[in-house]
Each structure stands twice: as structure tokens, then as C-alpha cells.
Scaffold this motif. Sequence first.
Motif, short mmCIF file in Angstrom:
data_model
loop_
_atom_site.label_atom_id
_atom_site.label_comp_id
_atom_site.label_asym_id
_atom_site.label_seq_id
_atom_site.Cartn_x
_atom_site.Cartn_y
_atom_site.Cartn_z
N THR A 79 0.84 -1.19 0.00
CA THR A 79 0.00 0.00 0.00
C THR A 79 0.88 1.25 0.00
O THR A 79 1.88 1.30 0.73
N PRO A 80 0.57 2.26 -0.79
CA PRO A 80 1.37 3.49 -0.76
C PRO A 80 1.42 4.08 0.64
O PRO A 80 0.50 3.91 1.44
N ARG A 81 2.50 4.78 0.93
CA ARG A 81 2.63 5.38 2.25
C ARG A 81 1.46 6.32 2.54
O ARG A 81 1.05 7.10 1.69
N ASP A 82 0.94 6.22 3.75
CA ASP A 82 -0.16 7.10 4.14
C ASP A 82 0.40 8.42 4.68
O ASP A 82 1.59 8.71 4.53
N GLY A 83 -0.44 9.21 5.31
CA GLY A 83 -0.04 10.56 5.71
C GLY A 83 0.67 10.67 7.04
O GLY A 83 0.92 11.79 7.51
N ARG A 84 1.02 9.55 7.64
CA ARG A 84 1.68 9.63 8.94
C ARG A 84 3.09 10.20 8.82
O ARG A 84 3.83 9.89 7.88
N SER A 85 3.47 10.99 9.81
CA SER A 85 4.81 11.59 9.81
C SER A 85 5.83 10.59 10.31
O SER A 85 5.52 9.68 11.08
N ALA A 86 7.08 10.75 9.86
CA ALA A 86 8.13 9.79 10.21
C ALA A 86 9.46 10.50 10.44
O ALA A 86 9.75 11.54 9.84
#
Length: 356
Positions: A79-86
Motif C-alpha cells: 500500500t502506498p505510504r499514508d499521511g503519517r509523519s516519520a
Amino acid sequence: MQKLIRVAKRARSQIKQQGGLVATAGTVMRVLRSEGWHGVRARLSAPSPATAPAPASHAWNRPADEDDYAFELPFADPTPRDGRSACAIVHAFYPELCPDVRRYLENVPGQLDVYISTTSDEKRGEIAQIFAGYSKGSVEIRVFENRGRDIAPKLVGFRDVYDRYDLALSLHTKKSPHAGAALETWREYLYEHLLGSPEIVKSIFDLLARDRVGMVFPQHFFFLRDILGWGANFATCRSLLERMNIAIDENVMLECPSGSMFWCRTDALAKLLDQNLQFSDFDDEAGQIDGTLAHAIERAFLYAVEANGYTWAKVALRDRYPLPDTLIPVNKSEDIERGMRQVYRPLLRQAAPGSQ
């Protein structure tokens, strides 16, 4: 006398299981190096196979090699990366390895702020030059005393960082100089599993997007499997976990992110971060290869993750791990849910194999 007879029977059984006296001697030497005579005595004093079957692997409190599963990387269609910050939290004791670190970090899709610790202003200058022009996010370098290896900077020096992000990568410039040629490729093995390609990172992010998966880490470097154990760290680890109201005993199964490199949800580390550890709690640096608070925390991570209500998962690359039957491919989303039933072993509800 009964204990002596039991130990003698156990020794004979171990020789038979290991394939003879020479093979057994090799195992004894590996255990001696990693756990000392206490570890050897513990194995010889353990219940015999007649009363409690020993695991097929040589580590008494570890699952058998053929029963230790991991998800195969990369997934077929993550799944493409979601909006969570890293963010990435990196301990760079060896600045000369930072070009490799930067190259691997470039494989993370999207934004990634980087926090780097080191042990001198001179090293900080070298690292700043290497990361000049980094475009995926901000870079902050902090200098701390050389205490607690990568663990103290991670949990103490950057404790203020975790609340700003949803996900965090734990990385360090590992060399393992005490082990010689045997562990020369361990660092690269870990880097490849965590950051080897954008598809690998997206696969890990896919796992961390699943309900309650709080930490993802590489399957153990195969050379280490026979010597992975509590060593001299059990008492310290148990005492630390007791402060978090987590109870373990000598029969608990041991699992950990060996090498202390992993991706995680930041709130999965909450119980450890809430201990308000200080650099002064960690041992003076003396080249120790075992028995320090840092070694104990490495073994405490997953118990704390579970106590925070999360599960965990291991991942492996087929061309880097010699037991292909233990790798679970992910071709569609449903494979993750099914695979977790094999990969995830709830540590706080499961005793070690062979324990009574």
C-alpha cells in the motif's frame, strides 16, 4: 545426586541432538562467549527432553529455527505510504559510515526528518558535511557523552522527539569490532532489511498501518541464532520491566530486535520513554559485549511494545536468509492477517519452548 544425574543425562542428550561431540563443543563455545558459564550451566541444568522437549534451535528459550516465521520482503503490491509523519533516529559513533546511512535513508518514500547523535563536536562537523543538502526533511545533530551505546541517545537524548511523529526508525553505525569477520555483514544485513529499497520501506509501512502492529524488525542475522539469549541481562531486564508493571520470569520466551534497529510506531515505545531514564543510569563505556543496561533494554523492547497494547512482526529478504520455508510472501492484503498468526508470538502470554 538427582540433580547431577539430570545434568549428565542432559549433557548426553545435547551431544546427540547437536550431532556429536565436536558439534556440541562448538555450541558450548558460542554459548560461553555470549552468556558465560552461567549460560552453559543453565542449559545443562534444564529439564531433559524426556520430561520437556527442547527446542530444535540451540538457544534454550528461543523457538526452533523451522518454526520461526517472518514476512518476506518486499510485498508484491504494498500500500502506498499514508499521511503519517516519520523520523529517523540515528546514533553515529562512526561518522565514516554516515554516507551509507544517508544513501539508505534516501530509499524512504516521502518526508523523513533525521535526528543524529554522536559523541564529539568534531564528529558532529563531519556528519553535518555528509548530510549537507539532504532534501527529504530536517537534520538535527546532537552531541552526547559516550554512554549507553545507541540506546541511551535513542531513549534519553531524543526523548523529546517522539511526540512529534507517528513513526520512527532506529538506526546506528554498528561495527561489532569484538566479533571479527563473523559479524562484518551484520550492519549491512540490517540496513538492507529496513531500508534496502523504496518497496521494502513501503512494505514495512504497510505492516505498521495494520491494526496494532507497533514494531517491525529484521529476522535475526543467521549467524547469531544459536547464541541469541538472555546472557547476563535477564535480571536487569526484569527489574526494568517491573518498573512498567510488566512481569517476566525465567521461562518467558525471548524475542527482540537483535542489533536494536527497527521501525516502530512512536507510541509503542511510551512505557520505555516514560521511565525517564538518564544517561547516568547507563554503564560507563568499557567495551562491554554483554551485561549492560543497554543490552538489557535491547531485550526489553518487545515486552514493552506488547504492554502498550501492540503486536510486532519480523521481516526477511529471501536471498539473505537460508530458511526459505519460514518466509511468508505477501501477494495481497489478506496474506498479512493470516501471516501474523505465524509471525507474531505473544511474549507476555507464552513461556519459552521446553519450559514447564
